[in-house]
Design a protein around this motif. Structure first.
Motif, PDB file in Angstrom:
ATOM      1  N   LYS A  84       0.838  -1.192   0.000  1.00 48.02           N
ATOM      2  CA  LYS A  84       0.000   0.000   0.000  1.00 48.02           C
ATOM      3  C   LYS A  84       0.874   1.243   0.000  1.00 48.02           C
ATOM      4  O   LYS A  84       1.978   1.235   0.523  1.00 48.02           O
ATOM      5  CB  LYS A  84      -0.888   0.030   1.255  1.00 48.02           C
ATOM      6  CG  LYS A  84      -1.994  -0.995   1.266  1.00 48.02           C
ATOM      7  CD  LYS A  84      -2.875  -0.760   2.500  1.00 48.02           C
ATOM      8  CE  LYS A  84      -4.103  -1.628   2.475  1.00 48.02           C
ATOM      9  NZ  LYS A  84      -4.950  -1.376   3.660  1.00 48.02           N
ATOM     10  N   ASP A 100      -2.406   5.959   1.448  1.00 49.65           N
ATOM     11  CA  ASP A 100      -3.608   5.139   1.642  1.00 49.65           C
ATOM     12  C   ASP A 100      -4.058   5.056   3.093  1.00 49.65           C
ATOM     13  O   ASP A 100      -5.217   4.759   3.362  1.00 49.65           O
ATOM     14  CB  ASP A 100      -3.375   3.716   1.119  1.00 49.65           C
ATOM     15  CG  ASP A 100      -3.240   3.656  -0.388  1.00 49.65           C
ATOM     16  OD1 ASP A 100      -3.701   4.600  -1.080  1.00 49.65           O
ATOM     17  OD2 ASP A 100      -2.662   2.663  -0.878  1.00 49.65           O
ATOM     18  N   SER A 101      -3.138   5.280   4.028  1.00 50.60           N
ATOM     19  CA  SER A 101      -3.503   5.112   5.437  1.00 50.60           C
ATOM     20  C   SER A 101      -3.224   6.341   6.293  1.00 50.60           C
ATOM     21  O   SER A 101      -3.342   6.279   7.511  1.00 50.60           O
ATOM     22  CB  SER A 101      -2.778   3.891   6.017  1.00 50.60           C
ATOM     23  OG  SER A 101      -1.392   4.025   5.847  1.00 50.60           O
ATOM     24  N   GLN A 102      -2.867   7.458   5.653  1.00 49.46           N
ATOM     25  CA  GLN A 102      -2.623   8.672   6.441  1.00 49.46           C
ATOM     26  C   GLN A 102      -3.913   9.122   7.113  1.00 49.46           C
ATOM     27  O   GLN A 102      -4.993   9.024   6.531  1.00 49.46           O
ATOM     28  CB  GLN A 102      -2.071   9.791   5.562  1.00 49.46           C
ATOM     29  CG  GLN A 102      -0.648   9.536   5.145  1.00 49.46           C
ATOM     30  CD  GLN A 102      -0.113  10.591   4.206  1.00 49.46           C
ATOM     31  OE1 GLN A 102      -0.803  11.038   3.296  1.00 49.46           O
ATOM     32  NE2 GLN A 102       1.136  10.981   4.420  1.00 49.46           N
ATOM     33  N   VAL A 103      -3.761   9.611   8.350  1.00 53.62           N
ATOM     34  CA  VAL A 103      -4.918  10.026   9.142  1.00 53.62           C
ATOM     35  C   VAL A 103      -4.589  11.358   9.803  1.00 53.62           C
ATOM     36  O   VAL A 103      -3.454  11.576  10.247  1.00 53.62           O
ATOM     37  CB  VAL A 103      -5.245   8.980  10.238  1.00 53.62           C
ATOM     38  CG1 VAL A 103      -6.452   9.388  11.054  1.00 53.62           C
ATOM     39  CG2 VAL A 103      -5.467   7.606   9.624  1.00 53.62           C
ATOM     40  N   ALA A 110      -5.431   4.178  14.654  1.00 56.35           N
ATOM     41  CA  ALA A 110      -6.256   4.370  13.458  1.00 56.35           C
ATOM     42  C   ALA A 110      -5.428   4.203  12.187  1.00 56.35           C
ATOM     43  O   ALA A 110      -5.854   3.530  11.242  1.00 56.35           O
ATOM     44  CB  ALA A 110      -6.916   5.745  13.500  1.00 56.35           C
ATOM     45  N   CYS A 111      -4.253   4.800  12.160  1.00 59.92           N
ATOM     46  CA  CYS A 111      -3.382   4.737  10.986  1.00 59.92           C
ATOM     47  C   CYS A 111      -2.913   3.300  10.728  1.00 59.92           C
ATOM     48  O   CYS A 111      -2.996   2.797   9.602  1.00 59.92           O
ATOM     49  CB  CYS A 111      -2.199   5.670  11.192  1.00 59.92           C
ATOM     50  SG  CYS A 111      -1.066   5.767   9.793  1.00 59.92           S
ATOM     51  N   SER A 170      -4.211   0.478  11.844  1.00 58.32           N
ATOM     52  CA  SER A 170      -5.349  -0.396  11.532  1.00 58.32           C
ATOM     53  C   SER A 170      -5.834  -0.180  10.100  1.00 58.32           C
ATOM     54  O   SER A 170      -6.199  -1.124   9.403  1.00 58.32           O
ATOM     55  CB  SER A 170      -6.489  -0.159  12.520  1.00 58.32           C
ATOM     56  OG  SER A 170      -6.081  -0.557  13.820  1.00 58.32           O
ATOM     57  N   LYS A 171      -5.818   1.071   9.666  1.00 55.76           N
ATOM     58  CA  LYS A 171      -6.210   1.385   8.298  1.00 55.76           C
ATOM     59  C   LYS A 171      -5.243   0.740   7.313  1.00 55.76           C
ATOM     60  O   LYS A 171      -5.653   0.201   6.287  1.00 55.76           O
ATOM     61  CB  LYS A 171      -6.245   2.907   8.120  1.00 55.76           C
ATOM     62  CG  LYS A 171      -6.857   3.375   6.838  1.00 55.76           C
ATOM     63  CD  LYS A 171      -6.994   4.894   6.841  1.00 55.76           C
ATOM     64  CE  LYS A 171      -7.600   5.380   5.531  1.00 55.76           C
ATOM     65  NZ  LYS A 171      -7.715   6.839   5.476  1.00 55.76           N
ATOM     66  N   HIS A 172      -3.938   0.772   7.618  1.00 58.66           N
ATOM     67  CA  HIS A 172      -2.944   0.164   6.732  1.00 58.66           C
ATOM     68  C   HIS A 172      -3.063  -1.360   6.722  1.00 58.66           C
ATOM     69  O   HIS A 172      -3.055  -1.984   5.667  1.00 58.66           O
ATOM     70  CB  HIS A 172      -1.519   0.563   7.138  1.00 58.66           C
ATOM     71  CG  HIS A 172      -0.475  -0.042   6.249  1.00 58.66           C
ATOM     72  ND1 HIS A 172      -0.151   0.496   5.019  1.00 58.66           N
ATOM     73  CD2 HIS A 172       0.286  -1.155   6.387  1.00 58.66           C
ATOM     74  CE1 HIS A 172       0.765  -0.262   4.454  1.00 58.66           C
ATOM     75  NE2 HIS A 172       1.049  -1.261   5.265  1.00 58.66           N
ATOM     76  N   GLY A 229      -5.554  -3.353   8.001  1.00 64.89           N
ATOM     77  CA  GLY A 229      -6.876  -3.969   7.927  1.00 64.89           C
ATOM     78  C   GLY A 229      -7.154  -4.858   9.124  1.00 64.89           C
ATOM     79  O   GLY A 229      -8.051  -5.688   9.098  1.00 64.89           O
ATOM     80  N   SER A 237       1.207   8.806   9.719  1.00 66.20           N
ATOM     81  CA  SER A 237       1.417   8.038   8.498  1.00 66.20           C
ATOM     82  C   SER A 237       2.349   6.873   8.796  1.00 66.20           C
ATOM     83  O   SER A 237       3.137   6.917   9.740  1.00 66.20           O
ATOM     84  CB  SER A 237       1.974   8.918   7.372  1.00 66.20           C
ATOM     85  OG  SER A 237       3.221   9.450   7.731  1.00 66.20           O
TER      86      SER A 237
END
Length: 181
Positions: free
Chosen positions: A4, A8-11, A43-44, A46-48, A50, A78
């Motif tokens: 990724k 794609d996973s920056q918060v 959050a970052c 977990s987003k990366h 999944g 990030s």
């Protein structure tokens, strides 16, 4: 395993600092800021990945500027590095004075997060696509920091520690050595 992009996973999280967040001196309590930092790192990561993630370590948190009640706190996160099951999340914390527009850098930190499966076991994470000079620099810095942390940990294990290497250095410190070998 998939890869990724960093983007794609920056918060980003923004929160108004309230009087209930202040410590006894009227500044925002560092513990409150650390809690928010842990939330955005989660959050970052977990987003990366999944997956549900847990904090494995935090590499240095220096509070550079006080945070005032009424300021907007901005946290940006990030992914800087990916291992097999872990990720290093880079965090930057800034405040904005609503009246003046002044922005202050309050701290930067690096959280190592580990992805967990539904049984609580560490699970592989997607790799990172390094598509900018900045992403390569951050990845390389994280590799170096992880390597240096392993070396530091090994040097101070009881079986590796060499007291005679440190005694002369300790004599110039604010400590009294009352040790007899």
């Amino acid at each position: 395993m998939a890869f990724k992009k960093v983007s794609d996973s920056q918060v980003t999280m923004i929160e108004l600092m309230l009087p209930s967040h202040a410590n006894f001196s009227g500044k925002i309590h560092g513990g409150h800021v650390l809690n928010l930092m842990d939330q955005i790192a989660f959050a970052c990561a977990s987003k990366h990945s999944g997956e549900y993630c847990v904090t494995a370590s935090v590499n240095r948190v220096d509070f550079l500027n006080p945070i005032e009640v009424g300021e907007l706190l901005s946290l940006k996160a990030s992914i800087n590095y990916t291992g097999r099951t872990s990720m290093v999340v880079g965090l930057r914390v800034e405040t904005e004075n609503i009246k003046t527009g002044e922005i202050k850098h309050c701290n930067s930190s690096y959280f190592t997060m580990v992805a967990k499966d539904e049984n609580g076991n560490s699970t592989p994470v997607p790799g990172l696509i390094l598509d900018t000079e900045e992403s390569i620099r951050r990845y390389a810095r994280s590799m170096r920091q992880l390597k240096e942390a392993r070396i530091r940990s090994d040097d101070f294990l009881p079986e590796h520690f060499k007291i005679n290497e440190y005694l002369p250095e300790l004599e110039s410190q604010n400590a009294q050595i009352d040790y007899k070998s």
